[in-house]
Write a protein that holds these residues in place. Structure first.
Motif, PDB file in Angstrom:
ATOM      1  N   UNK A 180     146.410  77.945  83.190  1.00 13.10           N
ATOM      2  CA  UNK A 180     147.007  78.655  82.050  1.00 13.10           C
ATOM      3  C   UNK A 180     146.138  79.848  81.651  1.00 13.10           C
ATOM      4  N   UNK A 181     145.690  80.600  82.638  1.00 13.04           N
ATOM      5  CA  UNK A 181     144.901  81.831  82.517  1.00 13.04           C
ATOM      6  C   UNK A 181     143.462  81.610  82.071  1.00 13.04           C
ATOM      7  N   UNK A 182     142.991  80.378  82.065  1.00 13.94           N
ATOM      8  CA  UNK A 182     141.618  80.055  81.669  1.00 13.94           C
ATOM      9  C   UNK A 182     140.814  79.704  82.920  1.00 13.94           C
ATOM     10  N   UNK A 183     139.731  80.445  83.149  1.00 16.89           N
ATOM     11  CA  UNK A 183     138.891  80.222  84.317  1.00 16.89           C
ATOM     12  C   UNK A 183     138.147  78.898  84.168  1.00 16.89           C
ATOM     13  N   UNK A 184     138.313  77.990  85.152  1.00 11.90           N
ATOM     14  CA  UNK A 184     137.680  76.675  85.037  1.00 11.90           C
ATOM     15  C   UNK A 184     136.883  76.266  86.272  1.00 11.90           C
ATOM     16  N   UNK A 185     137.042  76.956  87.384  1.00 15.29           N
ATOM     17  CA  UNK A 185     136.330  76.519  88.575  1.00 15.29           C
ATOM     18  C   UNK A 185     136.450  77.497  89.726  1.00 15.29           C
ATOM     19  N   UNK A 186     135.848  77.103  90.844  1.00 17.20           N
ATOM     20  CA  UNK A 186     135.868  77.945  92.036  1.00 17.20           C
ATOM     21  C   UNK A 186     136.086  77.080  93.280  1.00 17.20           C
ATOM     22  N   UNK A 187     136.520  77.755  94.298  1.00 12.80           N
ATOM     23  CA  UNK A 187     136.548  77.157  95.626  1.00 12.80           C
ATOM     24  C   UNK A 187     135.628  78.006  96.479  1.00 12.80           C
TER      25      UNK A 187
END
Length: 106
Positions: A35-42
């Motif tokens: 929902x447009x909130x940055x939470x992680x990475x791959x």
């Protein structure tokens, strides 16, 4: 080793129960948004999610590692098959992250 688009697509499909999951190519890897909130990475075909107190209490055994050299530790999520648990992790994480500021209209 850069992550494959096939892996990124698989992970985002698995996370769909958390909200609207999107990704953006960043520095040769991928940033994840709920929902447009940055939470992680791959990175290197591995899923990393920001550490928050509630998730840490819920999963104290979860391994932590930096997604890339010089980064802060994140949760390294190794079990990607349990959609319900993945959705819960992302929802709990996003509840404790600051919400994005609205963009200014010029």
């Amino acid at each position: 080793m850069a992550s494959t688009l096939e892996f990124v697509t698989y992970v985002t499909d698995q996370l769909n129960g958390a909200g609207t999951i999107t990704f953006k190519r960043m520095f040769g890897e991928y940033g994840l948004y709920c929902d447009q909130l940055f939470f992680g990475t791959i990175c290197n075909d591995q899923l990393f999610i920001k550490i928050t107190p509630d998730v840490e209490k819920w999963m104290p055994e979860c391994p932590k590692a930096p997604p890339y050299e010089g980064a802060k530790d994140c949760f390294l999520i190794e079990d990607l098959d349990d959609r319900e648990k993945l959705g819960a992790i992302v929802r709990m994480t996003c509840e404790h992250l600051p919400k994005p500021k609205p963009k200014k209209i010029k």
